[in-house]
Design a protein around this motif. Structure first.
Motif, PDB file in Angstrom:
ATOM      1  N   ILE A 255       0.938  -1.374  -0.145  1.00 54.83           N
ATOM      2  CA  ILE A 255       0.112  -0.027  -0.007  1.00 54.83           C
ATOM      3  C   ILE A 255       0.893   1.311   0.035  1.00 54.83           C
ATOM      4  CG2 ILE A 255      -1.515   1.357   1.302  1.00 54.83           C
ATOM      5  CD1 ILE A 255      -2.679  -1.250   2.286  1.00 54.83           C
ATOM      6  N   ASP A 256       1.898   1.327   0.773  1.00 57.58           N
ATOM      7  CA  ASP A 256       2.546   2.507   0.863  1.00 57.58           C
ATOM      8  C   ASP A 256       3.936   1.878   1.759  1.00 57.58           C
ATOM      9  OD1 ASP A 256       1.944   2.443   3.543  1.00 57.58           O
ATOM     10  OD2 ASP A 256       1.205   4.267   3.632  1.00 57.58           O
ATOM     11  N   PHE A 257       4.783   3.000   2.024  1.00 52.27           N
ATOM     12  CA  PHE A 257       6.127   2.651   2.761  1.00 52.27           C
ATOM     13  C   PHE A 257       5.826   2.020   3.972  1.00 52.27           C
ATOM     14  CE2 PHE A 257       6.804   6.754   0.425  1.00 52.27           C
ATOM     15  CZ  PHE A 257       7.530   6.015  -0.849  1.00 52.27           C
ATOM     16  N   VAL A 258       4.895   2.286   4.827  1.00 53.16           N
ATOM     17  CA  VAL A 258       4.678   1.894   6.305  1.00 53.16           C
ATOM     18  C   VAL A 258       4.294   0.417   5.990  1.00 53.16           C
ATOM     19  CG1 VAL A 258       2.968   1.921   8.123  1.00 53.16           C
ATOM     20  CG2 VAL A 258       3.762   4.072   6.969  1.00 53.16           C
ATOM     21  N   GLY A 259       3.577   0.061   5.080  1.00 54.47           N
ATOM     22  CA  GLY A 259       3.050  -1.452   4.924  1.00 54.47           C
ATOM     23  C   GLY A 259       4.430  -2.102   4.441  1.00 54.47           C
ATOM     24  N   LEU A 260       5.359  -1.666   3.754  1.00 55.84           N
ATOM     25  CA  LEU A 260       6.430  -2.489   3.413  1.00 55.84           C
ATOM     26  C   LEU A 260       7.398  -2.581   4.637  1.00 55.84           C
ATOM     27  CD1 LEU A 260       8.360  -3.524   1.420  1.00 55.84           C
ATOM     28  CD2 LEU A 260       9.476  -1.287   0.919  1.00 55.84           C
ATOM     29  N   VAL A 261       7.541  -1.542   5.357  1.00 51.03           N
ATOM     30  CA  VAL A 261       8.387  -1.565   6.602  1.00 51.03           C
ATOM     31  C   VAL A 261       7.803  -2.658   7.636  1.00 51.03           C
ATOM     32  CG1 VAL A 261       9.270  -0.406   8.713  1.00 51.03           C
ATOM     33  CG2 VAL A 261       9.274   0.664   6.603  1.00 51.03           C
ATOM     34  N   GLU A 262       6.603  -2.507   7.851  1.00 52.98           N
ATOM     35  CA  GLU A 262       5.739  -3.606   8.696  1.00 52.98           C
ATOM     36  C   GLU A 262       5.733  -5.042   8.171  1.00 52.98           C
ATOM     37  OE1 GLU A 262       3.446  -4.792  12.199  1.00 52.98           O
ATOM     38  OE2 GLU A 262       4.956  -3.015  11.347  1.00 52.98           O
ATOM     39  N   GLY A 263       5.979  -4.996   6.706  1.00 50.67           N
ATOM     40  CA  GLY A 263       6.011  -6.564   6.040  1.00 50.67           C
ATOM     41  C   GLY A 263       7.144  -6.889   6.378  1.00 50.67           C
ATOM     42  N   MET A 264       8.380  -6.181   6.522  1.00 48.40           N
ATOM     43  CA  MET A 264       9.748  -6.888   6.598  1.00 48.40           C
ATOM     44  C   MET A 264       9.911  -7.042   8.110  1.00 48.40           C
ATOM     45  SD  MET A 264      11.972  -4.526   3.958  1.00 48.40           S
ATOM     46  CE  MET A 264      13.406  -5.575   3.879  1.00 48.40           C
ATOM     47  N   ARG A 265       9.124  -6.493   8.898  1.00 46.94           N
ATOM     48  CA  ARG A 265       9.478  -6.679  10.443  1.00 46.94           C
ATOM     49  C   ARG A 265       8.869  -7.926  10.540  1.00 46.94           C
ATOM     50  NH1 ARG A 265       6.841  -6.542  14.931  1.00 46.94           N
ATOM     51  NH2 ARG A 265       4.701  -6.065  14.136  1.00 46.94           N
ATOM     52  N   THR A 266       7.679  -8.277  10.174  1.00 50.05           N
ATOM     53  CA  THR A 266       6.918  -9.561  10.580  1.00 50.05           C
ATOM     54  C   THR A 266       7.653 -10.394   9.615  1.00 50.05           C
ATOM     55  OG1 THR A 266       5.048  -8.851   8.864  1.00 50.05           O
ATOM     56  CG2 THR A 266       4.884  -8.309  11.258  1.00 50.05           C
TER      57      THR A 266
END
Length: 310
Positions: A85-96
């Motif tokens: 969706i955006d940058f936040v989603g990418l960061v969270e996806g990599m975190r999890t």
């Protein structure tokens, strides 16, 4: 800026859930984990690449298929692409662990290091350079001719792709504050339009007085809007920013990270795959990257963080 902070936190929670809603939970494991691990090191059976919008999501998904095929062949495991969706989603996806390989813009990378302990492997080369500048654009007949003109006229409508975009928002906002704008929320009417191409289009169609994008996002629209270079002009730039790059999540083995880096660097000698990178993110080449190169981004973010906490 308190209003902006509240909006940021709400957006982070909502989009983080949306980005990861369809994947396995952390208890269930990640796409890259297998049951046959030994010595505490996970067995990678599949890798997922995360892309952030620079153009329409379905267009990115189609364009990167040759890259998926190339990496699958080079790495020996299936590699699939997912448009976030955006940058936040990418960061969270990599975190999890939902995303193994992330195409991270500079600010997204800094955030991903803090929140997910990711590691940058390679970076983009464009026009022979590993840095770039954000640009301020306005209508050719708008009467706006410099960034100073923007801060001299309160109430202008400002279009940008995303509030977490390095060139779309963060560095331009920093420059506007340096020129005397104390509260971006009240001084400008801000509109987040979801991509650099949409920001240019907002100016072209008269929906915004000015926009901020990477240099030169106008070229994205030239095919469908041949007059964009004449009708939309550049009125200023920010300081140099390190180019975006490719990062990997925490937990991948050193061997796999080395293979991923080698595969991306080898794209320099594969014109057909490099053409994919150019189509999606206008990469002309690929070079090794280090974390230290992004310290300037950390400095700008630190300035914003101070403003947000006031």
């Amino acid at each position: 800026m308190k209003k902006f902070l509240s909006l940021f936190m709400a957006m982070f929670l909502v989009l983080s859930l949306a980005a990861c809603g369809g994947g396995a939970s952390e208890e269930e494991g990640t796409a890259g984990e297998g049951e046959g691990t030994t010595g505490g090191e996970e067995e990678v059976t599949e890798l997922t690449m995360g892309f952030i919008p620079s153009q329409e999501a379905d267009q990115i998904a189609d364009n990167v298929k040759p890259l998926e095929e190339y990496l699958t062949e080079q790495l020996g495991v299936p590699v699939k692409a997912e448009v976030m969706i955006d940058f936040v989603g990418l960061v969270e996806g990599m975190r999890t662990g939902q995303i193994d390989i992330g195409f991270t813009n500079p600010f997204g990378y800094v955030q991903a290091v803090d929140r997910a302990n990711v590691e940058v492997l390679v970076k983009a080369i464009r026009h022979g350079s590993d840095t770039y500048k954000a640009q301020f654009i306005a209508g050719a007949d708008s009467g706006l001719n410099s960034v100073e003109d923007l801060v001299a006229k309160e109430g202008l409508t400002w279009a940008f792709g995303d509030t977490l975009s390095t060139s779309g928002f963060l560095f331009p906002a920093s420059k506007l504050m340096d020129l005397g704008v104390e509260d971006l929320n009240t001084f400008f009417t801000q509109t987040a339009v979801g991509g650099h191409d949409n920001a240019v289009l907002a100016v072209l169609e008269g929906q915004a007085d000015f926009a901020t994008t990477f240099d030169d996002a106008r070229t994205i629209l030239e095919k469908d809007h041949p007059d964009v270079m004449d009708k939309v002009k550049v009125i200023g730039y920010t300081e140099a920013i390190p180019n975006d790059g490719v990062s990997v999540r925490e937990g991948l083995s050193e061997d796999m990270k080395a293979k991923i880096k080698e595969a991306f660097l080898a794209i320099n000698d594969k014109p057909e795959v490099l053409a994919v990178m150019n189509e999606v993110y206008t990469w002309d080449g690929i070079a090794e990257a280090t974390d230290e190169e992004y310290d300037i981004v950390r400095d700008v973010y630190a300035k914003f963080k101070d403003q947000l906490e006031q």
